[in-house]
Design a protein around this motif. Sequence first.
Motif, mmCIF file in Angstrom:
data_model
loop_
_atom_site.group_PDB
_atom_site.id
_atom_site.type_symbol
_atom_site.label_atom_id
_atom_site.label_comp_id
_atom_site.label_asym_id
_atom_site.label_seq_id
_atom_site.Cartn_x
_atom_site.Cartn_y
_atom_site.Cartn_z
ATOM 1 N N ALA A 42 0.846 -1.190 0.000
ATOM 2 C CA ALA A 42 0.000 0.000 0.000
ATOM 3 C C ALA A 42 0.882 1.240 0.000
ATOM 4 C CB ALA A 42 -0.909 0.001 1.228
ATOM 5 N N GLN A 43 0.350 2.337 -0.503
ATOM 6 C CA GLN A 43 1.087 3.601 -0.537
ATOM 7 C C GLN A 43 0.922 4.293 0.813
ATOM 8 O OE1 GLN A 43 3.117 4.616 -3.107
ATOM 9 N NE2 GLN A 43 2.693 2.536 -3.824
ATOM 10 N N GLN A 44 1.621 3.772 1.789
ATOM 11 C CA GLN A 44 1.571 4.288 3.152
ATOM 12 C C GLN A 44 2.827 3.830 3.875
ATOM 13 O OE1 GLN A 44 -1.875 1.706 4.531
ATOM 14 N NE2 GLN A 44 -0.328 1.043 6.014
ATOM 15 N N VAL A 45 3.016 4.302 5.109
ATOM 16 C CA VAL A 45 4.079 3.753 5.941
ATOM 17 C C VAL A 45 3.790 2.269 6.176
ATOM 18 C CG1 VAL A 45 5.174 3.826 8.212
ATOM 19 C CG2 VAL A 45 4.526 5.958 7.076
ATOM 20 N N ALA A 46 4.796 1.435 5.969
ATOM 21 C CA ALA A 46 4.633 0.003 6.180
ATOM 22 C C ALA A 46 4.853 -0.332 7.648
ATOM 23 C CB ALA A 46 5.631 -0.771 5.320
ATOM 24 N N LEU A 47 4.078 -1.259 8.163
ATOM 25 C CA LEU A 47 4.240 -1.745 9.537
ATOM 26 C C LEU A 47 4.784 -3.165 9.479
ATOM 27 C CD1 LEU A 47 2.542 0.758 10.165
ATOM 28 C CD2 LEU A 47 1.208 -0.630 11.776
ATOM 29 N N VAL A 48 5.924 -3.377 10.140
ATOM 30 C CA VAL A 48 6.559 -4.696 10.165
ATOM 31 C C VAL A 48 6.729 -5.137 11.611
ATOM 32 C CG1 VAL A 48 8.674 -5.985 9.656
ATOM 33 C CG2 VAL A 48 7.755 -4.365 7.973
ATOM 34 N N SER A 49 6.321 -6.363 11.890
ATOM 35 C CA SER A 49 6.495 -6.931 13.224
ATOM 36 C C SER A 49 6.960 -8.367 13.059
ATOM 37 C CB SER A 49 5.191 -6.836 14.018
ATOM 38 O OG SER A 49 5.391 -7.171 15.378
ATOM 39 N N GLY A 50 6.982 -9.102 14.142
ATOM 40 C CA GLY A 50 7.397 -10.489 14.071
ATOM 41 C C GLY A 50 7.973 -10.969 15.383
ATOM 42 N N GLY A 51 8.573 -12.129 15.333
ATOM 43 C CA GLY A 51 9.123 -12.755 16.521
ATOM 44 C C GLY A 51 9.172 -14.252 16.329
ATOM 45 N N GLY A 52 9.453 -14.957 17.405
ATOM 46 C CA GLY A 52 9.474 -16.405 17.320
ATOM 47 C C GLY A 52 8.115 -16.974 16.976
ATOM 48 N N SER A 53 8.108 -18.100 16.287
ATOM 49 C CA SER A 53 6.850 -18.784 15.988
ATOM 50 C C SER A 53 6.355 -19.496 17.243
ATOM 51 C CB SER A 53 7.057 -19.768 14.840
ATOM 52 O OG SER A 53 7.401 -19.073 13.662
ATOM 53 N N GLY A 54 5.122 -19.953 17.173
ATOM 54 C CA GLY A 54 4.497 -20.592 18.325
ATOM 55 C C GLY A 54 3.448 -19.725 18.981
ATOM 56 N N HIS A 55 3.297 -18.485 18.457
ATOM 57 C CA HIS A 55 2.320 -17.555 19.033
ATOM 58 C C HIS A 55 1.149 -17.307 18.084
ATOM 59 C CE1 HIS A 55 5.348 -16.947 22.015
ATOM 60 N NE2 HIS A 55 6.181 -16.343 21.184
ATOM 61 N N GLU A 56 0.990 -18.158 17.101
ATOM 62 C CA GLU A 56 -0.028 -17.931 16.076
ATOM 63 C C GLU A 56 -1.427 -17.778 16.684
ATOM 64 O OE1 GLU A 56 3.586 -19.068 14.712
ATOM 65 O OE2 GLU A 56 2.334 -20.389 15.950
ATOM 66 N N PRO A 57 -2.204 -16.840 16.103
ATOM 67 C CA PRO A 57 -2.001 -16.191 14.803
ATOM 68 C C PRO A 57 -0.991 -15.048 14.775
ATOM 69 C CG PRO A 57 -4.036 -15.403 15.753
ATOM 70 C CD PRO A 57 -3.538 -16.491 16.661
ATOM 71 N N ALA A 58 -0.492 -14.589 15.942
ATOM 72 C CA ALA A 58 0.541 -13.553 15.914
ATOM 73 C C ALA A 58 1.815 -14.160 15.307
ATOM 74 C CB ALA A 58 0.822 -13.040 17.317
ATOM 75 N N HIS A 59 2.460 -13.449 14.389
ATOM 76 C CA HIS A 59 2.059 -12.120 13.924
ATOM 77 C C HIS A 59 1.522 -12.178 12.491
ATOM 78 C CE1 HIS A 59 3.834 -9.942 17.341
ATOM 79 N NE2 HIS A 59 4.728 -10.898 17.336
ATOM 80 N N ALA A 60 1.785 -13.267 11.801
ATOM 81 C CA ALA A 60 1.441 -13.341 10.379
ATOM 82 C C ALA A 60 -0.063 -13.263 10.138
ATOM 83 C CB ALA A 60 2.008 -14.614 9.763
ATOM 84 N N GLY A 61 -0.847 -13.669 11.112
ATOM 85 C CA GLY A 61 -2.294 -13.597 10.951
ATOM 86 C C GLY A 61 -2.835 -12.189 10.928
ATOM 87 N N PHE A 62 -2.004 -11.214 11.252
ATOM 88 C CA PHE A 62 -2.429 -9.815 11.268
ATOM 89 C C PHE A 62 -1.815 -9.026 10.114
ATOM 90 C CE2 PHE A 62 -2.389 -11.344 15.734
ATOM 91 C CZ PHE A 62 -3.765 -11.487 15.846
ATOM 92 N N VAL A 63 -1.303 -9.736 9.133
ATOM 93 C CA VAL A 63 -0.790 -9.085 7.926
ATOM 94 C C VAL A 63 -1.961 -8.847 6.982
ATOM 95 C CG1 VAL A 63 0.667 -9.370 5.879
ATOM 96 C CG2 VAL A 63 1.511 -10.081 8.132
ATOM 97 N N GLY A 64 -2.113 -7.604 6.553
ATOM 98 C CA GLY A 64 -3.186 -7.282 5.618
ATOM 99 C C GLY A 64 -3.591 -5.827 5.736
#
Length: 327
Positions: A42-64
């Motif tokens: 998107a034509q906006q400031v991008a928000l990037v997060s993340g961390g160790g897996s095992g916390h799903e849906p965080a963080h990939a489930g909130f990409v969009g």
Amino acid sequence: MKKIINDPKDVLTEMVAGLVGAYPDRLVQIPETFVVKRKENAQQVALVSGGGSGHEPAHAGFVGEGMLSAAVCGQVFTSPTPDQIYEAIKATNEGKGVLLIVKNYSGDVMNFEMAQDMADIDDIPIGFVLVDDDIAVEDSTYTQGRRGVAGTVLVHKILGAWAKNGATVQELEKAGKELVPKIKTIGVALSGATVPEVGKPGFELADDEIEFGVGIHGEPGYRREKIKTSKEMAQEIVTKLKAEFKWEKGDTYGVLVNGMGATPLMEQYIFFNDVKTILAEEGLTITFSKVGNYMTSIDMAGLSLTMIHTDQAIVEALEAPVDTIAW
């Protein structure tokens, strides 16, 4: 250990492949990385997060749309590497810069800061927001200061709405640093989490024991005791939160009841009902509420309560529409 996996060493590879494979209209994986990003920038400031897996849906489930532009997935309970974070920064930057939203764990902080330095060298406008909402303990395993837990998801949501509305990276960083102190969380565990490559729970509780204040990697809490009713657990946690917020009658708060991975929604709703009753007795107005699994700890039984001191702008941001798979 009973899990629906193949080889424990392949959990991250196969999980990310399955995630993007299930939602190909929304998500893509950056080649040669474990970065999950929006299909279209998107034509906006991008928000990037993340961390160790095992916390799903965080963080990939909130990409969009309306939340994260990308999530960097590390190995289970392990920070992603700086080079992977940097790939997410480069892939999402559309010239308006990137805001990093980071949970307060030593590995995450170090690696995201290294990626930030790499972005600075390439003249990519970059901001950094550190989330430390867990008030249970300080200086626990993996942390200096307080841990970042489920409140991080609210930061994704609020700053995501403001980024979509055109805020600059400097405005978002400033807003994030003002927002984080308004968010506080405490969890309670009924059982430990089993990391696939370890094959046994990180800690054990007797059938009649619970532990208040456990972290999302199984870090020690502040008290272990006999099982209590939902009402008693809610009263314990709300009392701790009240001491931190120092609220007054008439104050407005949002409430997030978050499952740790193995707690049925039935129990989460019972707990929310008890929290709602206690907060009404406190004279507070609930302006936003959400119940479900948002920041889990693999198969840990338990839940956390996050509260956020709200105003109209925060509530509007929390209620703004998004297009993600997990919100």
